[in-house]
Design a protein around this motif. Sequence first.
Motif, PDB file in Angstrom:
ATOM      1  N   MET A  84       4.675 -11.833  29.464  1.00  0.00           N
ATOM      2  CA  MET A  84       4.477 -10.620  29.917  1.00  0.00           C
ATOM      3  C   MET A  84       5.755  -9.643  29.761  1.00  0.00           C
ATOM      4  SD  MET A  84       1.854 -10.376  31.687  1.00  0.00           S
ATOM      5  CE  MET A  84       2.011  -8.694  32.243  1.00  0.00           C
ATOM      6  N   GLY A  85       6.932 -10.184  29.569  1.00  0.00           N
ATOM      7  CA  GLY A  85       8.032  -9.517  29.014  1.00  0.00           C
ATOM      8  C   GLY A  85       7.849  -8.956  27.778  1.00  0.00           C
ATOM      9  N   THR A  86       7.173  -9.546  26.821  1.00  0.00           N
ATOM     10  CA  THR A  86       6.947  -9.141  25.456  1.00  0.00           C
ATOM     11  C   THR A  86       5.808  -7.829  25.609  1.00  0.00           C
ATOM     12  OG1 THR A  86       7.201 -11.278  24.378  1.00  0.00           O
ATOM     13  CG2 THR A  86       6.151  -9.863  23.270  1.00  0.00           C
TER      14      THR A  86
ATOM     15  N   PRO B  27      16.725 -19.383  29.739  1.00  0.00           N
ATOM     16  CA  PRO B  27      15.971 -18.178  29.988  1.00  0.00           C
ATOM     17  C   PRO B  27      16.332 -17.009  29.177  1.00  0.00           C
ATOM     18  CG  PRO B  27      17.471 -18.736  31.841  1.00  0.00           C
ATOM     19  CD  PRO B  27      17.319 -19.782  30.613  1.00  0.00           C
ATOM     20  N   ASP B  28      15.291 -16.327  29.070  1.00  0.00           N
ATOM     21  CA  ASP B  28      15.508 -14.815  28.301  1.00  0.00           C
ATOM     22  C   ASP B  28      16.289 -13.910  29.270  1.00  0.00           C
ATOM     23  OD1 ASP B  28      15.638 -12.395  27.250  1.00  0.00           O
ATOM     24  OD2 ASP B  28      13.704 -12.751  25.932  1.00  0.00           O
ATOM     25  N   THR B  29      17.259 -13.629  29.653  1.00  0.00           N
ATOM     26  CA  THR B  29      17.504 -12.648  30.741  1.00  0.00           C
ATOM     27  C   THR B  29      17.807 -11.045  30.353  1.00  0.00           C
ATOM     28  OG1 THR B  29      19.810 -13.437  30.127  1.00  0.00           O
ATOM     29  CG2 THR B  29      18.812 -14.542  31.967  1.00  0.00           C
ATOM     30  N   ARG B  30      16.868 -10.752  29.266  1.00  0.00           N
ATOM     31  CA  ARG B  30      17.148  -9.429  29.116  1.00  0.00           C
ATOM     32  C   ARG B  30      16.084  -8.604  30.070  1.00  0.00           C
ATOM     33  NH1 ARG B  30      15.255  -9.673  22.659  1.00  0.00           N
ATOM     34  NH2 ARG B  30      14.349 -11.397  23.811  1.00  0.00           N
ATOM     35  N   PHE B  31      15.202  -9.578  31.034  1.00  0.00           N
ATOM     36  CA  PHE B  31      14.494  -8.859  31.982  1.00  0.00           C
ATOM     37  C   PHE B  31      14.532  -9.958  33.286  1.00  0.00           C
ATOM     38  CE2 PHE B  31      10.661 -11.330  31.438  1.00  0.00           C
ATOM     39  CZ  PHE B  31      10.887 -11.741  30.091  1.00  0.00           C
ATOM     40  N   GLY B  32      14.251  -9.271  34.264  1.00  0.00           N
ATOM     41  CA  GLY B  32      13.996 -10.184  35.496  1.00  0.00           C
ATOM     42  C   GLY B  32      12.779 -11.049  35.537  1.00  0.00           C
ATOM     43  N   MET B  33      12.058 -10.579  36.435  1.00  0.00           N
ATOM     44  CA  MET B  33      10.654 -11.326  36.556  1.00  0.00           C
ATOM     45  C   MET B  33      10.794 -12.785  36.884  1.00  0.00           C
ATOM     46  SD  MET B  33       7.420 -10.798  33.919  1.00  0.00           S
ATOM     47  CE  MET B  33       7.545  -9.334  33.534  1.00  0.00           C
ATOM     48  N   LYS B  34      11.899 -12.805  37.817  1.00  0.00           N
ATOM     49  CA  LYS B  34      12.122 -14.160  38.382  1.00  0.00           C
ATOM     50  C   LYS B  34      11.176 -14.823  39.042  1.00  0.00           C
ATOM     51  CE  LYS B  34      17.189 -13.954  38.974  1.00  0.00           C
ATOM     52  NZ  LYS B  34      18.245 -13.880  40.112  1.00  0.00           N
ATOM     53  N   PHE B  35      10.914 -16.088  38.921  1.00  0.00           N
ATOM     54  CA  PHE B  35       9.841 -16.727  39.734  1.00  0.00           C
ATOM     55  C   PHE B  35      10.010 -16.897  41.178  1.00  0.00           C
ATOM     56  CE2 PHE B  35       9.241 -20.367  36.232  1.00  0.00           C
ATOM     57  CZ  PHE B  35       9.074 -19.321  35.375  1.00  0.00           C
ATOM     58  N   VAL B  36       9.125 -16.551  42.039  1.00  0.00           N
ATOM     59  CA  VAL B  36       9.322 -17.055  43.355  1.00  0.00           C
ATOM     60  C   VAL B  36       8.346 -18.155  43.929  1.00  0.00           C
ATOM     61  CG1 VAL B  36       8.637 -15.932  45.633  1.00  0.00           C
ATOM     62  CG2 VAL B  36       9.635 -14.402  43.627  1.00  0.00           C
ATOM     63  N   ASP B  37       8.758 -19.020  44.464  1.00  0.00           N
ATOM     64  CA  ASP B  37       8.041 -20.182  45.006  1.00  0.00           C
ATOM     65  C   ASP B  37       7.285 -20.003  46.334  1.00  0.00           C
ATOM     66  OD1 ASP B  37       7.377 -22.808  45.834  1.00  0.00           O
ATOM     67  OD2 ASP B  37       9.411 -23.607  45.651  1.00  0.00           O
ATOM     68  N   LEU B  38       5.769 -20.136  46.100  1.00  0.00           N
ATOM     69  CA  LEU B  38       5.130 -19.536  46.882  1.00  0.00           C
ATOM     70  C   LEU B  38       4.387 -20.924  47.598  1.00  0.00           C
ATOM     71  CD1 LEU B  38       3.171 -16.479  45.369  1.00  0.00           C
ATOM     72  CD2 LEU B  38       5.219 -16.654  47.142  1.00  0.00           C
TER      73      LEU B  38
END
Lengths: 585, 585
Positions: free
Chosen positions: B409-411, B287-298
């Motif tokens: 989205m990070g980009t 993972p690119d961890t320069r940003f969060g935006m972690k997955f949430v399991d729905l």
Amino acid sequence: MYRTHTCGELRVNHVNQTVTLSGWVQKVRNLGGMTFVDLRDRYGITQLVFNEETHKELCAQANGLGREYVIQALGTVAERSNKNAKIGTGEIEILVEKLTLINASEVPPFTIEDDTDGGDELRMKYRYLDLRRSPVRENLILRHKMGFEVRSYLNSQNFIETETPVLIKSTPEGARDFVVPSRMNPGQFYALPQSPQVFKQLLMVAGFDRYFQIVKCFRDEDLRADRQPEFTQIDCEMAFVEQDDILNTFEGMTKHLFKTIKGVDMVDTFPRLTYADAMKYYGCDKPDTRFGMKFVDLTSDVRNSGFKLFDEAEYVGAINAEDCASYTRKQLDQLTDFVKKPQIGAGGLIYIRYNADGSAKSSVDKFFTEPQLLEIGKKMNAKADDLVLILAGGLDKTLNALSALRLEMGTQLGLRNPNVFSPLWVVDFPLLEWDEATQRFYAMHHPFTSPRIEDVALLDTDPGKVRANAYDLVINGVEIGGGSIRIFHDDLQQKMFKILGFTEEEAEAQFGFLMNAFKYGAPPHGGVAFGFDRLAAMFAGIESIRDVIAFPKNNSGRDVMIDSPSPIHNDQLKELNIALTAPKK
Amino acid sequence: MYRTHTCGELRVNHVNQTVTLSGWVQKVRNLGGMTFVDLRDRYGITQLVFNEETHKELCAQANGLGREYVIQALGTVAERSNKNAKIGTGEIEILVEKLTLINASEVPPFTIEDDTDGGDELRMKYRYLDLRRSPVRENLILRHKMGFEVRSYLNSQNFIETETPVLIKSTPEGARDFVVPSRMNPGQFYALPQSPQVFKQLLMVAGFDRYFQIVKCFRDEDLRADRQPEFTQIDCEMAFVEQDDILNTFEGMTKHLFKTIKGVDMVDTFPRLTYADAMKYYGCDKPDTRFGMKFVDLTSDVRNSGFKLFDEAEYVGAINAEDCASYTRKQLDQLTDFVKKPQIGAGGLIYIRYNADGSAKSSVDKFFTEPQLLEIGKKMNAKADDLVLILAGGLDKTLNALSALRLEMGTQLGLRNPNVFSPLWVVDFPLLEWDEATQRFYAMHHPFTSPRIEDVALLDTDPGKVRANAYDLVINGVEIGGGSIRIFHDDLQQKMFKILGFTEEEAEAQFGFLMNAFKYGAPPHGGVAFGFDRLAAMFAGIESIRDVIAFPKNNSGRDVMIDSPSPIHNDQLKELNIALTAPKK
């Protein structure tokens, strides 16, 4: 955590500390009541102590350990009553409180000692055990240090280490290539580089200015003793330089290495000797200059004596072995046997003794009067008690034999001290060698070597006379490195290929890219390559390069440890579009 | 002597000195009466001045120079009236008194400028000219510096750089080997190493304790973009270590490199994430961890809504794109197109907008009430103005697609700053991967990787569940290095080969020497290998590894400059006891 310290680290100032060590069991000594275990790792040996009285079970455990078991021991550092000055940790020992067996070991096929009982083949098959022995490991640590210092020095001199490709193109000139079939390009092959020669020249065309690389090279040659199919070069190239710039730079590197690795100060300026003089005075292009004993040409001095060998010889040469007039008949016979060995090939040995009383006595007294012998003695600079040794015959063969005799006398007289390092640049090598068998010229160095500017005209009239801007660095009679100033004009390069018997098409197919590169502003450049294996062996004070290579191959190019080369699967052959053929008988 | 100074060296303090420079003509400007020549070498550019009035002939000579001519100029350093602050030598110029043409140049096929007009293929064919361009050369100087700093660091940590053989043994496990026919051993082949894996392990058995090597490795793979058949690894191994020891050591090395080369201080301790969590939160193992935006399991939150896609999905996952509620219809359509691209393969994209007024609006309003959407928003930590993006479907495919969407989205949101470096250790990789096609397990890392001690029992019951002592170093989403703690007992190694489908005979034939070595006191050990090309590309801030390799190959494995691979002579084939077969169609 496997250890708090290494086995080479603990000293009296650690006394009373609780430590954990890991390593190999070098030796177990059960003295009844007390058991001592020498625990070894790369850094040293530490003595572990087990007291049966206070630690019965632990002591039993220690007594069960075998050689080369891997263990972990926790205990307290104590000062030894019986100190061992031979090892760094000899003032302390560990009173063990906990012992863990990490890995057992079968009994090794040979002893892991400085002097092992293992033969060469066994040691190669179990190379990973051989490498456990200090002398072998220390050679490789030395090699590591040398590589590091080479890089430090060249980095400080603005050299850029640049990796050149390993999968390149086969060129039939020179030694035999190892080739690699290309699956993606059926019927085509890569070759492994015999050296990065053309790539480093292209880097000069590219303006890199100063390049180096410590790099594997490959030659598919029938292996003589001490040759390896893969070997390592310190490969260097510089732009906008003349020969002197290169010689000075790499004198600097050599001095840096000797100073930092061996603590040896070399002479400030390395002597330089032309190839012609090297042949004249030492009969070889890599003379051992730790001692003199230069050749004296007696050809014209001894002609018409009536001694047929001298009268008919193309060359009569002599050396003066100082203080050897007292050599016995037996010693002289042994020297005669030596020069008559097939690989040396002289017909016999003539001597003249210059006695303490001023008289001279020779093995050719029948043909020479004493005054004549004394006259020769004068020319030889022979004093009382000296012994002049003379060989005669064809020029090349006699120079070669006299060179062997000179080295033998140097050895006998203790003039080849392994702790003395005598460097020498041999310069002005011939550009070309004539080969009688194929009736053509070959490049003595390689086809990219520049002729000396003043000899260029000779290329058309007498190519064999042309001297090259080529040089070798010789230390103690060992060729450590060599190089040349390169051709950097495409027309001269083309001419050179022609002299070497390339058709225009062949030259274009094999080296067109290089000649093309020369059309776009190639700078003057030159370089040098050092045999890193050979240099490391010299620094280690050993004869064979095998002992400075972690996993060497034997004389059939086999790695007997991994059992390679080996057959491959039919699928692999099929994918590569090749098939095996029956070997020729 | 070709030069007294380089073209990057002269400053105002050199004014009035007589100097000699050599280099390439970058540009000639004839201003009528005055001619200016920019002279270039690796070190910089210096302006040469020719005055027609005082030096008519010299000036005419200068006007005749072409781009990339190699010249030598002697002259006096003068202070410029018109200074150029952009270059180091911009305060001076050389009033030339003597000009020597060293080598002319044809007009280069593309301009030798930072931004060249040369296409990729042309630049590769004339790589020696491409390498003259500053950005390309600077990349290779950077690579040199990195190599030097890696060595400095590891040397200071007691690592021994040890060369391992290039001519080794073919092992069908893993990627395809390049092979080398052995002339001396007819019908047998060497292989080029895919990595020095077994040799570095044997060095640990040999007690070397700490080994490293910057080394060429080889894989005969169909080349995807940015793969090279030969590539370079920083290859390392340590004995008597646990995973933490290795992670700490190479965090140290990484920090040293970033500090010395880029002046970047990295975080003190690199975060660690299990493979399971990396997949759960980022859908990928790097993972690119320069940003969060972690997955949430729905998955369970959105089941039974009546929306078939959600109800039937194995996995429903979402990310929260902060402050993106204002994304237009068009932007959302573009994102939908993005996730539906074949290489990403999602069926569609569901979004929920969380508006500034507290309301929520989604593309699945038919199936979800606003309170339900707000409930989801709570779970997503979505605030006003945020946009939640949801993908659903099979687990692996959806994780993969959501990972691509997250990076996109990070980009788009500028969260992937190329000047920020976010390192991460991914740990606890699975030991084995099941392959449906061949119905067998493959080693995820390689067959020498140790299972985690607490999972060893699972080897017999549920091998797919076993976690390995394996780790990757990931920086900004790029896998920079990876390694593992190794098996060091022959029985466990044997068991591992069995699980991987080796017969006892196959295991013995290919790796018998390693299992044999483990019988003689093998220490616990582990290591890591870094992709040096990839690391250098990251430091250079470029995408392709080709631009940090002096002479790269193209996607068909060809070096178009030297035109290799190429056919070889029949004599060579004959000597090697091989013949060409027709390629399969």
